[in-house]
Design a protein around this motif. Structure first.
Motif, PDB file in Angstrom:
ATOM      1  N   ASP A 354     -51.178  -0.423 -14.743  1.00 40.42           N
ATOM      2  CA  ASP A 354     -52.381   0.079 -14.067  1.00 40.42           C
ATOM      3  C   ASP A 354     -52.348  -0.280 -12.583  1.00 40.42           C
ATOM      4  N   TYR A 355     -51.894  -1.480 -12.273  1.00 39.69           N
ATOM      5  CA  TYR A 355     -51.786  -1.885 -10.862  1.00 39.69           C
ATOM      6  C   TYR A 355     -50.814  -0.967 -10.133  1.00 39.69           C
ATOM      7  N   LEU A 356     -49.646  -0.724 -10.723  1.00 37.01           N
ATOM      8  CA  LEU A 356     -48.663   0.143 -10.078  1.00 37.01           C
ATOM      9  C   LEU A 356     -49.205   1.548  -9.870  1.00 37.01           C
ATOM     10  N   ASN A 357     -50.081   1.972 -10.756  1.00 32.45           N
ATOM     11  CA  ASN A 357     -50.668   3.313 -10.656  1.00 32.45           C
ATOM     12  C   ASN A 357     -51.936   3.358  -9.818  1.00 32.45           C
ATOM     13  N   GLY A 358     -52.245   2.254  -9.129  1.00 28.48           N
ATOM     14  CA  GLY A 358     -53.372   2.230  -8.212  1.00 28.48           C
ATOM     15  C   GLY A 358     -54.725   2.029  -8.854  1.00 28.48           C
ATOM     16  N   LYS A 359     -54.759   1.584 -10.101  1.00 30.32           N
ATOM     17  CA  LYS A 359     -56.025   1.410 -10.814  1.00 30.32           C
ATOM     18  C   LYS A 359     -56.541  -0.028 -10.767  1.00 30.32           C
ATOM     19  N   LEU A 360     -55.812  -0.908 -10.088  1.00 30.09           N
ATOM     20  CA  LEU A 360     -56.182  -2.323 -10.026  1.00 30.09           C
ATOM     21  C   LEU A 360     -55.941  -2.810  -8.606  1.00 30.09           C
ATOM     22  N   SER A 361     -56.866  -3.605  -8.076  1.00 30.57           N
ATOM     23  CA  SER A 361     -56.719  -4.107  -6.706  1.00 30.57           C
ATOM     24  C   SER A 361     -55.762  -5.298  -6.654  1.00 30.57           C
ATOM     25  N   ASP A 362     -55.338  -5.644  -5.456  1.00 25.56           N
ATOM     26  CA  ASP A 362     -54.472  -6.813  -5.270  1.00 25.56           C
ATOM     27  C   ASP A 362     -55.163  -8.083  -5.756  1.00 25.56           C
ATOM     28  N   SER A 363     -56.430  -8.231  -5.415  1.00 24.07           N
ATOM     29  CA  SER A 363     -57.145  -9.447  -5.812  1.00 24.07           C
ATOM     30  C   SER A 363     -57.300  -9.538  -7.323  1.00 24.07           C
ATOM     31  N   ASP A 364     -57.550  -8.399  -7.969  1.00 17.58           N
ATOM     32  CA  ASP A 364     -57.637  -8.392  -9.432  1.00 17.58           C
ATOM     33  C   ASP A 364     -56.303  -8.786 -10.058  1.00 17.58           C
ATOM     34  N   LEU A 365     -55.220  -8.283  -9.484  1.00 21.12           N
ATOM     35  CA  LEU A 365     -53.893  -8.625 -10.007  1.00 21.12           C
ATOM     36  C   LEU A 365     -53.612 -10.116  -9.835  1.00 21.12           C
ATOM     37  N   GLU A 366     -53.949 -10.656  -8.684  1.00 24.23           N
ATOM     38  CA  GLU A 366     -53.707 -12.080  -8.429  1.00 24.23           C
ATOM     39  C   GLU A 366     -54.437 -12.954  -9.448  1.00 24.23           C
ATOM     40  N   ILE A 367     -55.679 -12.608  -9.738  1.00 27.48           N
ATOM     41  CA  ILE A 367     -56.464 -13.370 -10.723  1.00 27.48           C
ATOM     42  C   ILE A 367     -55.820 -13.261 -12.099  1.00 27.48           C
ATOM     43  N   TYR A 368     -55.411 -12.054 -12.460  1.00 27.89           N
ATOM     44  CA  TYR A 368     -54.800 -11.826 -13.776  1.00 27.89           C
ATOM     45  C   TYR A 368     -53.491 -12.605 -13.924  1.00 27.89           C
ATOM     46  N   LEU A 369     -52.676 -12.595 -12.881  1.00 23.76           N
ATOM     47  CA  LEU A 369     -51.418 -13.339 -12.914  1.00 23.76           C
ATOM     48  C   LEU A 369     -51.664 -14.839 -13.061  1.00 23.76           C
ATOM     49  N   LYS A 370     -52.590 -15.368 -12.279  1.00 24.22           N
ATOM     50  CA  LYS A 370     -52.868 -16.810 -12.333  1.00 24.22           C
ATOM     51  C   LYS A 370     -53.371 -17.228 -13.712  1.00 24.22           C
ATOM     52  N   GLU A 371     -54.259 -16.431 -14.299  1.00 24.35           N
ATOM     53  CA  GLU A 371     -54.780 -16.750 -15.633  1.00 24.35           C
ATOM     54  C   GLU A 371     -53.673 -16.706 -16.685  1.00 24.35           C
ATOM     55  N   SER A 372     -52.817 -15.694 -16.603  1.00 24.81           N
ATOM     56  CA  SER A 372     -51.725 -15.555 -17.565  1.00 24.81           C
ATOM     57  C   SER A 372     -50.745 -16.711 -17.444  1.00 24.81           C
ATOM     58  N   GLU A 373     -50.430 -17.071 -16.225  1.00 26.92           N
ATOM     59  CA  GLU A 373     -49.472 -18.154 -15.987  1.00 26.92           C
ATOM     60  C   GLU A 373     -50.033 -19.501 -16.438  1.00 26.92           C
ATOM     61  N   LYS A 374     -51.323 -19.698 -16.236  1.00 28.94           N
ATOM     62  CA  LYS A 374     -51.962 -20.940 -16.680  1.00 28.94           C
ATOM     63  C   LYS A 374     -51.910 -21.058 -18.202  1.00 28.94           C
TER      64      LYS A 374
END
Length: 385
Positions: A354-374
């Motif tokens: 969804d991010y690659l297709n422009g449906k998710l913002s940079d900030s949303d992606l950053e939050i999602y990555l941090k939560e997943s990594e944690k």
């Protein structure tokens, strides 16, 4: 988890070994040579690329031939997907299956996926017959350390380049990751780990680096690979056919004002952690062989802060916006799969798509990555040693 600090305790056992040229240095030899002095070594199991990394990616090893004192050679990367699963007789006539092979720290890298399939077959053999060989993992350092990146691969994207639940950059050693597989997927195989430092040194020197496969020539390649491997699913060259694959990348169409805008946008992303050197390169094989590509060399300045996966996701999103008529995701067969594009198998997560297709913002992606990594760091606590 069980540990074994003296492999001589298993001296004389009938054994098979999953290995390649990356397992080198113990007593100044390739490890399969050394182990033949300790074990009754019956079989060498080959992963993708062959024993000496002779073959490029996605090239069958069926034609490879070796002569090693009558040992059986079993190739687990052939022309068909079924070749990835070890033949039953490879496992029934041995007491121990040794896994001594270097990983590069990314889930796409297929060596430990081959070991995962071996685990599954040993598990099935144990359930069916009540007997199965021990899996002995000779552990080696993760060349990019304990840092993690990415999100868990979802079940529907499972493939040879992605085991479910694992992050893009997993932060585990081979022994840790295979122990995680054994417990998570309830294989109930008797897995024993030889700790790092017993056979392989506790840390890796670039002076002693042995390329585990043709396009991982240096430890720096491992650092960028968790993100840059996504380029395999695009019409960008990932640098195969150059001396710096995955660090060098680009395409003939990266020209003009869109390229200038791309350069500006990349300056604002993770500032200070990397440098993009503009260059032109001529791949000698693979994508755009014999054609001049416009592109970059990725130079990581701060490895602890740089996030390779986020870098590439951001880069691809900009390309889609700036080069809509030129940039594309590849279709067709990739690692035996044709039902999904390669980019889906590699990202392994609909939210990243969804991010690659422009449906998710940079900030949303950053939050999602941090939560997943944690979450992943908490999950793998018991498998870090």
């Amino acid at each position: 988890m069980k540990f074994l600090k003296n492999i001589n305790k298993l001296s004389g056992c009938k054994a098979a070994i999953l290995t390649n040229q990356s397992a080198f240095g113990f007593r100044g030899k390739y490890h399969f040579q050394t182990y033949s002095e300790i074990f009754d070594l019956k079989t060498i199991i080959l992963p993708e690329h062959g024993l000496f990394a002779e073959l490029q990616d996605q090239v069958s090893g069926d034609e490879l031939q070796y002569l090693f004192g009558g040992m059986q050679i079993v190739n687990l990367y052939g022309k068909e997907e079924k070749s990835l699963i070890p033949p039953r007789d490879t496992l029934t006539n041995v007491d121990v299956v040794i896994v001594d092979i270097k990983d590069v720290g990314s889930r796409y890298y297929t060596f430990l996926t081959t070991a995962y399939y071996i685990l599954g077959e040993i598990s099935r053999l144990k359930k069916e017959t009540g007997k199965a060989p021990l899996l002995l993992v000779v552990d080696s350092p993760n060349p990019i350390g304990k840092k993690v990146e990415g999100t868990a691969l979802q079940k529907e994207f499972e493939s040879f380049v992605g085991v479910p639940s694992v992050l893009h950059r997993h932060g585990l050693t081979p022994g840790g990751l295979l122990s995680y597989y054994n417990e998570t997927f309830q294989f109930k195989v008797d897995v024993v780990v030889v700790p790092v430092g017993v056979i392989h040194p506790k840390s890796l020197s670039h002076l002693e680096w042995v390329p585990p496969s043709p396009n991982i020539p240096t430890q720096n390649t491992c650092l960028v690979y968790p993100g840059m491997c996504l380029l395999e699913g695009t019409n960008l060259s990932e640098g195969r056919g150059t001396t710096k694959p995955f660090e060098t990348f680009g395409a003939p169409y990266l020209l003009g004002k869109p390229k200038e805008e791309l350069d500006k946008r990349m300056l604002s992303h993770q500032p200070g952690t990397y440098l993009l050197r503009n260059l032109r390169f001529l791949p000698t094989f693979h994508k755009y062989a014999g054609s001049i590509c416009e592109g970059y060399q990725l130079m990581v300045l701060k490895p602890k802060q740089f996030h390779s996966l986020y870098f590439v996701l951001f880069f691809l999103k900009q390309l889609a916006e700036l080069f809509p008529k030129d940039f594309e995701y590849l279709k067709g067969v990739y690692e035996f799969r044709s039902d999904r594009p390669a980019i889906e198998l590699l990202t392994g997560d609909p939210i990243l798509l969804d991010y690659l297709n422009g449906k998710l913002s940079d900030s949303d992606l950053e939050i999602y990555l941090k939560e997943s990594e944690k979450r992943w760091v908490q999950t793998i606590k018991a498998f870090r040693y």
